[in-house]
Motif scaffolding. Structure first.
Motif, PDB file in Angstrom:
ATOM      1  N   UNK A  47      95.911 105.230 -15.863  1.00 18.10           N
ATOM      2  CA  UNK A  47      96.719 104.139 -15.327  1.00 18.10           C
ATOM      3  C   UNK A  47      97.883 103.847 -16.271  1.00 18.10           C
ATOM      4  N   UNK A  48      98.880 103.123 -15.812  1.00 24.54           N
ATOM      5  CA  UNK A  48     100.058 102.874 -16.640  1.00 24.54           C
ATOM      6  C   UNK A  48      99.735 102.205 -17.981  1.00 24.54           C
ATOM      7  N   UNK A  49      98.741 101.339 -18.004  1.00 28.23           N
ATOM      8  CA  UNK A  49      98.405 100.674 -19.268  1.00 28.23           C
ATOM      9  C   UNK A  49      97.864 101.676 -20.293  1.00 28.23           C
ATOM     10  N   UNK A  50      97.075 102.647 -19.844  1.00 29.66           N
ATOM     11  CA  UNK A  50      96.580 103.686 -20.751  1.00 29.66           C
ATOM     12  C   UNK A  50      97.734 104.538 -21.270  1.00 29.66           C
ATOM     13  N   UNK A  58      96.212  97.573 -24.636  1.00 32.18           N
ATOM     14  CA  UNK A  58      97.200  96.979 -23.737  1.00 32.18           C
ATOM     15  C   UNK A  58      96.462  96.232 -22.634  1.00 32.18           C
ATOM     16  N   UNK A  59      96.662  94.933 -22.598  1.00 34.17           N
ATOM     17  CA  UNK A  59      96.045  94.102 -21.576  1.00 34.17           C
ATOM     18  C   UNK A  59      97.065  93.750 -20.512  1.00 34.17           C
ATOM     19  N   UNK A  60      96.579  93.613 -19.291  1.00 36.69           N
ATOM     20  CA  UNK A  60      97.435  93.180 -18.186  1.00 36.69           C
ATOM     21  C   UNK A  60      96.768  91.982 -17.518  1.00 36.69           C
ATOM     22  N   UNK A  61      97.561  91.002 -17.169  1.00 34.11           N
ATOM     23  CA  UNK A  61      97.011  89.817 -16.517  1.00 34.11           C
ATOM     24  C   UNK A  61      98.068  89.118 -15.689  1.00 34.11           C
ATOM     25  N   UNK A  64     102.008  91.843 -19.727  1.00 30.13           N
ATOM     26  CA  UNK A  64     101.240  92.645 -20.673  1.00 30.13           C
ATOM     27  C   UNK A  64     101.108  91.918 -21.999  1.00 30.13           C
ATOM     28  N   UNK A  65     100.084  92.285 -22.745  1.00 32.45           N
ATOM     29  CA  UNK A  65      99.902  91.852 -24.131  1.00 32.45           C
ATOM     30  C   UNK A  65      99.325  93.043 -24.876  1.00 32.45           C
ATOM     31  N   UNK A  66      99.703  93.190 -26.144  1.00 34.51           N
ATOM     32  CA  UNK A  66      99.281  94.345 -26.935  1.00 34.51           C
ATOM     33  C   UNK A  66      98.651  93.884 -28.242  1.00 34.51           C
ATOM     34  N   UNK A  67      97.572  94.565 -28.618  1.00 36.39           N
ATOM     35  CA  UNK A  67      97.025  94.463 -29.965  1.00 36.39           C
ATOM     36  C   UNK A  67      97.081  95.858 -30.572  1.00 36.39           C
ATOM     37  N   UNK A  68      97.713  95.965 -31.731  1.00 35.25           N
ATOM     38  CA  UNK A  68      97.741  97.225 -32.466  1.00 35.25           C
ATOM     39  C   UNK A  68      96.741  97.126 -33.610  1.00 35.25           C
TER      40      UNK A  68
END
Length: 137
Positions: free
Chosen positions: A44-47, A81-84, A92-96
Protein backbone atom coordinates in the motif's frame (compact mmCIF):
# COMPACT_ATOMS: atom_id res chain seq x y z
CA UNK A 1 15.84 23.19 -7.95
CA UNK A 2 17.69 21.45 -10.76
CA UNK A 3 16.82 17.76 -10.48
CA UNK A 4 19.80 15.39 -10.43
CA UNK A 5 17.45 12.44 -10.96
CA UNK A 6 13.74 12.06 -11.56
CA UNK A 7 11.82 8.90 -10.75
CA UNK A 8 8.49 8.20 -12.38
CA UNK A 9 5.87 5.59 -11.54
CA UNK A 10 2.31 5.08 -12.67
CA UNK A 11 -0.44 3.70 -10.46
CA UNK A 12 -3.71 2.42 -11.82
CA UNK A 13 -6.95 1.75 -9.92
CA UNK A 14 -5.77 3.52 -6.76
CA UNK A 15 -5.19 1.34 -3.72
CA UNK A 16 -6.52 -1.76 -5.46
CA UNK A 17 -4.41 -1.68 -8.58
CA UNK A 18 -0.81 -1.78 -9.64
CA UNK A 19 2.21 0.54 -9.46
CA UNK A 20 4.93 0.36 -12.10
CA UNK A 21 8.06 2.48 -12.42
CA UNK A 22 8.96 3.96 -15.79
CA UNK A 23 11.97 1.64 -16.06
CA UNK A 24 9.97 -1.42 -14.97
CA UNK A 25 12.15 -2.29 -11.98
CA UNK A 26 9.25 -1.62 -9.63
CA UNK A 27 6.07 -3.52 -10.46
CA UNK A 28 3.77 -4.10 -7.51
CA UNK A 29 0.22 -5.16 -6.83
CA UNK A 30 -1.50 -2.60 -4.62
CA UNK A 31 -4.24 -3.16 -2.08
CA UNK A 32 -5.60 -1.29 0.87
CA UNK A 33 -4.58 -2.67 4.27
CA UNK A 34 -7.10 -4.76 6.17
CA UNK A 35 -7.37 -1.94 8.74
CA UNK A 36 -8.76 0.31 5.99
CA UNK A 37 -11.16 -2.30 4.66
CA UNK A 38 -8.90 -3.82 2.01
CA UNK A 39 -7.64 -7.32 1.37
CA UNK A 40 -4.08 -6.59 2.49
CA UNK A 41 -2.80 -8.87 -0.28
CA UNK A 42 -0.65 -6.22 -1.96
CA UNK A 43 1.50 -3.39 -0.76
CA UNK A 44 0.00 0.00 0.00
CA UNK A 45 1.12 3.61 -0.40
CA UNK A 46 2.01 3.95 3.28
CA UNK A 47 4.40 0.98 3.05
CA UNK A 48 6.00 2.45 -0.06
CA UNK A 49 6.38 5.84 1.63
CA UNK A 50 7.83 4.17 4.74
CA UNK A 51 10.37 2.22 2.68
CA UNK A 52 11.43 5.28 0.72
CA UNK A 53 11.69 7.50 3.78
CA UNK A 54 13.66 4.89 5.76
CA UNK A 55 16.12 4.35 2.91
CA UNK A 56 16.56 8.04 2.21
CA UNK A 57 16.99 8.89 5.89
CA UNK A 58 19.59 6.12 6.22
CA UNK A 59 21.56 7.66 3.36
CA UNK A 60 21.33 11.11 4.94
CA UNK A 61 22.56 9.63 8.23
CA UNK A 62 25.50 8.00 6.45
CA UNK A 63 26.38 11.34 4.85
CA UNK A 64 26.38 13.30 8.11
CA UNK A 65 28.21 10.43 9.81
CA UNK A 66 31.00 10.60 7.21
CA UNK A 67 31.18 14.37 7.60
CA UNK A 68 31.52 13.98 11.37
CA UNK A 69 33.93 11.04 10.98
CA UNK A 70 31.55 8.76 12.93
CA UNK A 71 30.92 5.25 11.61
CA UNK A 72 27.17 4.73 11.40
CA UNK A 73 27.39 2.13 8.64
CA UNK A 74 25.45 -0.48 10.62
CA UNK A 75 22.61 1.88 11.54
CA UNK A 76 19.04 0.75 10.80
CA UNK A 77 16.15 3.12 10.15
CA UNK A 78 12.54 2.05 10.55
CA UNK A 79 9.89 4.45 9.30
CA UNK A 80 6.41 3.99 10.73
CA UNK A 81 3.83 5.78 8.61
CA UNK A 82 0.38 6.17 10.10
CA UNK A 83 -2.72 7.30 8.25
CA UNK A 84 -5.85 8.64 9.89
CA UNK A 85 -8.85 10.87 9.42
CA UNK A 86 -8.19 14.60 9.23
CA UNK A 87 -11.26 16.74 8.76
CA UNK A 88 -12.99 15.60 5.57
CA UNK A 89 -9.90 13.76 4.35
CA UNK A 90 -6.89 11.89 5.66
CA UNK A 91 -3.46 12.79 7.01
CA UNK A 92 -0.16 11.05 7.68
CA UNK A 93 2.18 10.96 10.66
CA UNK A 94 5.67 9.46 10.75
CA UNK A 95 7.92 8.04 13.44
CA UNK A 96 11.52 7.42 12.44
CA UNK A 97 13.23 4.86 14.68
CA UNK A 98 16.99 4.98 14.26
CA UNK A 99 19.01 2.12 15.71
CA UNK A 100 22.62 3.26 15.92
CA UNK A 101 25.59 0.90 16.01
CA UNK A 102 27.29 0.10 19.30
CA UNK A 103 30.03 2.56 20.04
CA UNK A 104 28.04 5.64 19.05
CA UNK A 105 27.18 7.44 22.27
CA UNK A 106 23.69 8.80 22.84
CA UNK A 107 24.55 12.50 22.51
CA UNK A 108 26.52 12.01 19.29
CA UNK A 109 23.82 9.75 17.88
CA UNK A 110 21.07 12.25 18.66
CA UNK A 111 23.08 15.06 17.03
CA UNK A 112 23.69 12.99 13.88
CA UNK A 113 20.02 12.03 13.63
CA UNK A 114 18.97 15.68 14.00
CA UNK A 115 21.47 16.69 11.30
CA UNK A 116 20.25 13.89 9.01
CA UNK A 117 16.71 15.21 9.51
CA UNK A 118 17.88 18.57 8.11
CA UNK A 119 19.58 16.92 5.09
CA UNK A 120 17.09 14.20 4.10
CA UNK A 121 14.85 15.23 1.16
CA UNK A 122 11.88 13.32 2.64
CA UNK A 123 12.30 15.23 5.91
CA UNK A 124 12.52 18.50 3.99
CA UNK A 125 9.38 17.63 2.01
CA UNK A 126 7.37 16.70 5.09
CA UNK A 127 8.60 19.44 7.44
CA UNK A 128 5.69 21.61 8.48
CA UNK A 129 3.24 19.37 6.63
CA UNK A 130 3.05 16.24 8.79
CA UNK A 131 4.39 15.37 12.23
CA UNK A 132 7.69 13.45 12.18
CA UNK A 133 8.97 12.07 15.47
CA UNK A 134 12.63 11.03 15.77
CA UNK A 135 13.42 8.15 18.10
CA UNK A 136 17.07 7.22 18.67
CA UNK A 137 17.59 3.68 19.91
Amino acid sequence: MDALYTAAATATHGRDGRAVSSDGTLDLALSAPVELGGSGRGTNPEQLFAAGYAACFGSALALVGRQAKVDVGDAAVTAEVGIGKHGEGFALAVTLRVELPEGVDEATGRELVERAHQVCPYSNATRGNIPVDLVVE
